[in-house]
Enzyme design. Structure first.
Site, PDB file in Angstrom:
ATOM      1  CE1 TYR A  13      -4.487  -0.920   0.179  1.00  0.00           C
ATOM      2  CE2 TYR A  13      -3.327  -2.938   0.769  1.00  0.00           C
ATOM      3  CZ  TYR A  13      -4.478  -2.292   0.337  1.00  0.00           C
ATOM      4  OH  TYR A  13      -5.598  -3.023   0.034  1.00  0.00           O
ATOM      5  CB  THR A 132      16.480   4.041  11.660  1.00  0.00           C
ATOM      6  OG1 THR A 132      15.079   4.304  11.540  1.00  0.00           O
ATOM      7  CG2 THR A 132      17.194   4.496  10.400  1.00  0.00           C
ATOM      8  NE  ARG A 166       4.103  12.464   9.208  1.00  0.00           N
ATOM      9  CZ  ARG A 166       4.290  13.771   9.119  1.00  0.00           C
ATOM     10  NH1 ARG A 166       4.863  14.279   8.069  1.00  0.00           N
ATOM     11  NH2 ARG A 166       3.880  14.571  10.085  1.00  0.00           N
ATOM     12  CB  VAL A 167      -0.098   8.595   2.344  1.00  0.00           C
ATOM     13  CG1 VAL A 167       0.840   9.640   1.778  1.00  0.00           C
ATOM     14  CG2 VAL A 167       0.545   7.208   2.268  1.00  0.00           C
ATOM     15  CE  LYS A 218       2.407   6.241  10.643  1.00  0.00           C
ATOM     16  NZ  LYS A 218       2.581   5.542   9.417  1.00  0.00           N
ATOM     17  N   GLY A 269     -10.119   0.198  13.493  1.00  0.00           N
ATOM     18  CA  GLY A 269      -9.592  -0.805  12.577  1.00  0.00           C
ATOM     19  C   GLY A 269      -8.452  -0.271  11.732  1.00  0.00           C
ATOM     20  CB  CYS A 272      -1.922   2.810  10.678  1.00  0.00           C
ATOM     21  SG  CYS A 272      -1.739   2.339   8.956  1.00  0.00           S
ATOM     22  CG  PHE A 337     -10.200  -0.073   8.039  1.00  0.00           C
ATOM     23  CD1 PHE A 337      -9.838   1.046   8.776  1.00  0.00           C
ATOM     24  CD2 PHE A 337      -9.583  -0.290   6.819  1.00  0.00           C
ATOM     25  CE1 PHE A 337      -8.887   1.935   8.289  1.00  0.00           C
ATOM     26  CE2 PHE A 337      -8.642   0.585   6.328  1.00  0.00           C
ATOM     27  CZ  PHE A 337      -8.295   1.714   7.065  1.00  0.00           C
TER      28      PHE A 337
HETATM   29  N1  SAJ Z   1     -12.115   6.235  13.534  1.00  0.00           N
HETATM   30  C1  SAJ Z   1     -13.099   6.431  14.508  1.00  0.00           C
HETATM   31  N2  SAJ Z   1     -13.454   7.707  14.820  1.00  0.00           N
HETATM   32  C2  SAJ Z   1     -12.891   8.790  14.201  1.00  0.00           C
HETATM   33  C3  SAJ Z   1     -11.885   8.594  13.233  1.00  0.00           C
HETATM   34  C4  SAJ Z   1     -11.513   7.287  12.912  1.00  0.00           C
HETATM   35  O1  SAJ Z   1     -13.645   5.466  15.087  1.00  0.00           O
HETATM   36  O2  SAJ Z   1     -13.296   9.916  14.527  1.00  0.00           O
HETATM   37  C5  SAJ Z   1     -11.714   4.858  13.180  1.00  0.00           C
HETATM   38  C6  SAJ Z   1     -11.982   4.500  11.712  1.00  0.00           C
HETATM   39  O3  SAJ Z   1     -13.312   4.104  11.519  1.00  0.00           O
HETATM   40  C7  SAJ Z   1     -10.993   3.379  11.488  1.00  0.00           C
HETATM   41  C8  SAJ Z   1      -9.812   3.769  12.392  1.00  0.00           C
HETATM   42  O4  SAJ Z   1     -10.314   4.747  13.298  1.00  0.00           O
HETATM   43  O5  SAJ Z   1     -11.519   2.135  11.946  1.00  0.00           O
HETATM   44  C9  SAJ Z   1      -8.627   4.351  11.645  1.00  0.00           C
HETATM   45  O6  SAJ Z   1      -9.038   5.257  10.624  1.00  0.00           O
HETATM   46  P1  SAJ Z   1      -8.294   6.637  10.355  1.00  0.00           P
HETATM   47  O7  SAJ Z   1      -9.018   7.344   9.272  1.00  0.00           O
HETATM   48  O8  SAJ Z   1      -8.155   7.389  11.636  1.00  0.00           O
HETATM   49  O9  SAJ Z   1      -6.825   6.242   9.943  1.00  0.00           O
HETATM   50  P2  SAJ Z   1      -6.113   5.223   8.894  1.00  0.00           P
HETATM   51  O10 SAJ Z   1      -5.748   3.991   9.645  1.00  0.00           O
HETATM   52  O11 SAJ Z   1      -6.874   5.046   7.637  1.00  0.00           O
HETATM   53  O12 SAJ Z   1      -4.778   6.076   8.532  1.00  0.00           O
HETATM   54  C10 SAJ Z   1      -3.954   6.563   9.579  1.00  0.00           C
HETATM   55  C11 SAJ Z   1      -3.642   8.046   9.305  1.00  0.00           C
HETATM   56  N3  SAJ Z   1      -3.067   8.654  10.502  1.00  0.00           N
HETATM   57  C12 SAJ Z   1      -3.576   9.782  11.067  1.00  0.00           C
HETATM   58  O13 SAJ Z   1      -4.576  10.331  10.629  1.00  0.00           O
HETATM   59  C13 SAJ Z   1      -2.855  10.323  12.247  1.00  0.00           C
HETATM   60  C14 SAJ Z   1      -2.698   8.192   8.111  1.00  0.00           C
HETATM   61  O14 SAJ Z   1      -2.289   9.542   7.940  1.00  0.00           O
HETATM   62  C15 SAJ Z   1      -1.448   7.308   8.310  1.00  0.00           C
HETATM   63  O15 SAJ Z   1      -0.560   7.395   7.221  1.00  0.00           O
HETATM   64  C16 SAJ Z   1      -1.931   5.887   8.424  1.00  0.00           C
HETATM   65  O16 SAJ Z   1      -2.760   5.786   9.607  1.00  0.00           O
HETATM   66  C17 SAJ Z   1      -0.699   4.980   8.529  1.00  0.00           C
HETATM   67  O17 SAJ Z   1      -0.316   4.401   7.505  1.00  0.00           O
HETATM   68  O18 SAJ Z   1      -0.088   4.926   9.594  1.00  0.00           O
END
Ligand code: SAJ
Length: 425
Positions: A13, A132, A166-167, A218, A269, A272, A337
């Site tokens: 990814y 690292t 961090r995407v 991170k 979910g 990350c 998720f």
């Molecule tokens: N979620 C909630 N409530 C919210 C926000 C999210 O329950 O208000 C849940 C979502 O439904 C999901 C989980 O949290 O199950 C994670 O979703 P997410 O949108 O918060 O994050 P990811 O896992 O898709 O991506 C995150 C991002 N990190 C941050 O926003 C700090 C992304 O920028 C990172 O690059 C990514 O992790 C990663 O690869 O680490």
């Protein structure tokens, strides 16, 4: 130093979009993956993951001869390692998950034979603090003929840095270009060369720090989000107890100029947010108390939802004394998720649907507008795939697990409703 040939190790990814982006900006890119199918797919100009806009970029890069995928590393000027960092198997329930760095170690071992003086190696995988430096040691052990920053500092043959990805899944192509990058070299020169490399396509700022701080940055971002979601999830449980609508509560509190509470849900979910905080907790278990509890709060939320479903089934049967549990149909709306993606991996919604089906003798319907068939694991548990409208008409108990656009657009009132995302409440 100019980097003409870039090698990306791990074409998942993060690695594949990164490789494709370097190729799109004119670099010669060699992608390396251990999976033969992945390598074949990419060499056909196709992709094996779901990410908007990526397919066209990969196709063009392959057609232009700028990107190729291979199983074994070849010489390059810079190597980016983007392999998974999972956990070791958990021995006893309640144990703190421990990171498993075997894929980073394997990547280091694989590139070591082709490293040459002047090469840059960047670790992009989300990693515990110190990884690292550990990677540099693995490389140094494999190549005694080359010098490394730990012993030679700025004069070393090989440069090493950490630059965490961090995407946001679903927005990777845009965020790769626009987001700022945090770059932590083992020496200032390692950092500067990494900035030069990323500036090939990164329009955001490339901010320099040391490797340990970059690693921790991170982990901090994702832990911060996890703690904030845990706060929202805890509020939802408190509000349920006190008969208060948590969604109204949060929207009212968020009117305060310095308050911004996130949204509760059925659990956290993805690959990350639910993982990275453990990298902090496992390193500093005594100190990381809040981060640890937040993980436990979020991990416990699916079970809380399942208990609610048990109560809803019992209530339904009490109100319909001519029926037995076998006659009750439960619909689970959303299996991904998070909203508006088709990614079912590490999804609390999927796990909740599976467990409901396992415990419930009646029908369990799985509604997921972003996929066309249920994964095997769910089918085996007896969940049947259903269209949204059909489930709305046929089910007796309705459980919203994901706030997909399609669901939000179709508000309806139902008596036996568990709305974990507050869209129909
Ligand atoms: N979620 C909630 N409530 C919210 C926000 C999210 O329950 O208000 C849940 C979502 O439904 C999901 C989980 O949290 O199950 C994670 O979703 P997410 O949108 O918060 O994050 P990811 O896992 O898709 O991506 C995150 C991002 N990190 C941050 O926003 C700090 C992304 O920028 C990172 O690059 C990514 O992790 C990663 O690869 O680490």
């Amino acid at each position: 130093m100019s980097f003409e040939t870039i090698s990306v190790i791990g074409l998942g990814y993060i690695g594949l979009p990164t490789a494709a982006m370097f190729a799109a900006y004119g670099k010669q890119v060699i992608g390396v993956d251990v999976n033969q199918d992945t390598v074949n797919t990419i060499n056909r100009g196709k992709i094996h993951i779901v990410e908007p806009e990526l397919d066209a970029i990969v196709q063009k890069a392959v057609n232009d001869g700028k990107l190729k995928a291979v199983l074994t590393p070849e010489p390059a000027d810079a190597f980016l390692i983007a392999v998974p960092t999972p956990f070791l198997p958990i021995e006893n329930e309640g144990d703190i998950p421990q990171p498993d760095l075997k894929y980073i170690q394997a990547a280091a071992k694989a590139i070591a034979p082709v490293l040459k003086k002047g090469d840059l190696v960047i670790l992009e995988s989300t990693s515990p603090v110190g990884t690292t430096e550990q990677m540099a040691e693995w490389l140094a052990a494999a190549r005694a003929d080359l010098t490394f920053p730990k012993t030679e500092g700025e004069k070393s043959d090989i440069r090493i840095a950490h630059c965490p990805e961090r995407v946001l899944p679903g927005h990777v192509v845009r965020e790769l270009v626009e987001n700022d990058r945090v770059i932590g070299g083992l020496t200032p020169k390692c950092s500067q060369q990494s900035v030069e490399l990323y500036k090939t396509f990164v329009q955001g700022d490339c901010v320099i720090t040391n490797a340990r701080t970059a690693e921790m940055t991170k982990l901090t971002e994702n832990s911060c989000r996890d703690v904030q979601i845990a706060f929202a999830n805890e509020l939802s449980i408190i509000c349920d107890e006190l008969d208060i609508n948590v969604w109204e509560l949060i929207s009212l509190a968020n009117r305060h100029p310095r308050i911004n509470i996130l949204q509760p849900g059925p659990g956290v979910g993805g690959h990350c947010i639910a993982v990275d905080p453990w990298f902090i907790v496992s390193k500093t278990p005594e100190q990381a108390r809040l981060i640890h509890v937040a993980r436990q709060v979020n991990d416990a939320k699916p079970q809380w939802v399942i208990n609610k479903v048990k109560i809803a089934i019992a209530d339904f049967l009490q109100a319909n004394s001519d029926k037995t549990a076998k006659d009750v149909t439960v619909a689970c709306y959303g299996l991904a998720f998070k909203a508006d993606i088709d990614d079912l991996r590490e999804s609390p919604a999927l796990e909740i649907a599976r467990q409901i089906s396992d415990m419930h003798s009646g029908r369990t319907l799985g509604v997921e507008p972003n996929i066309s068939a249920l994964p095997k694991k769910l089918k085996k548990s007896g969940v049947s795939y259903s269209e949204f409208e059909k489930a709305k008409n046929e089910a007796d108990i309705h459980i919203i697990l994901v706030d997909h656009k399609a669901f939000k657009a179709s508000k309806f009132q139902k008596k036996h409703l568990i709305d974990t995302k507050g869209i129909w409440t």
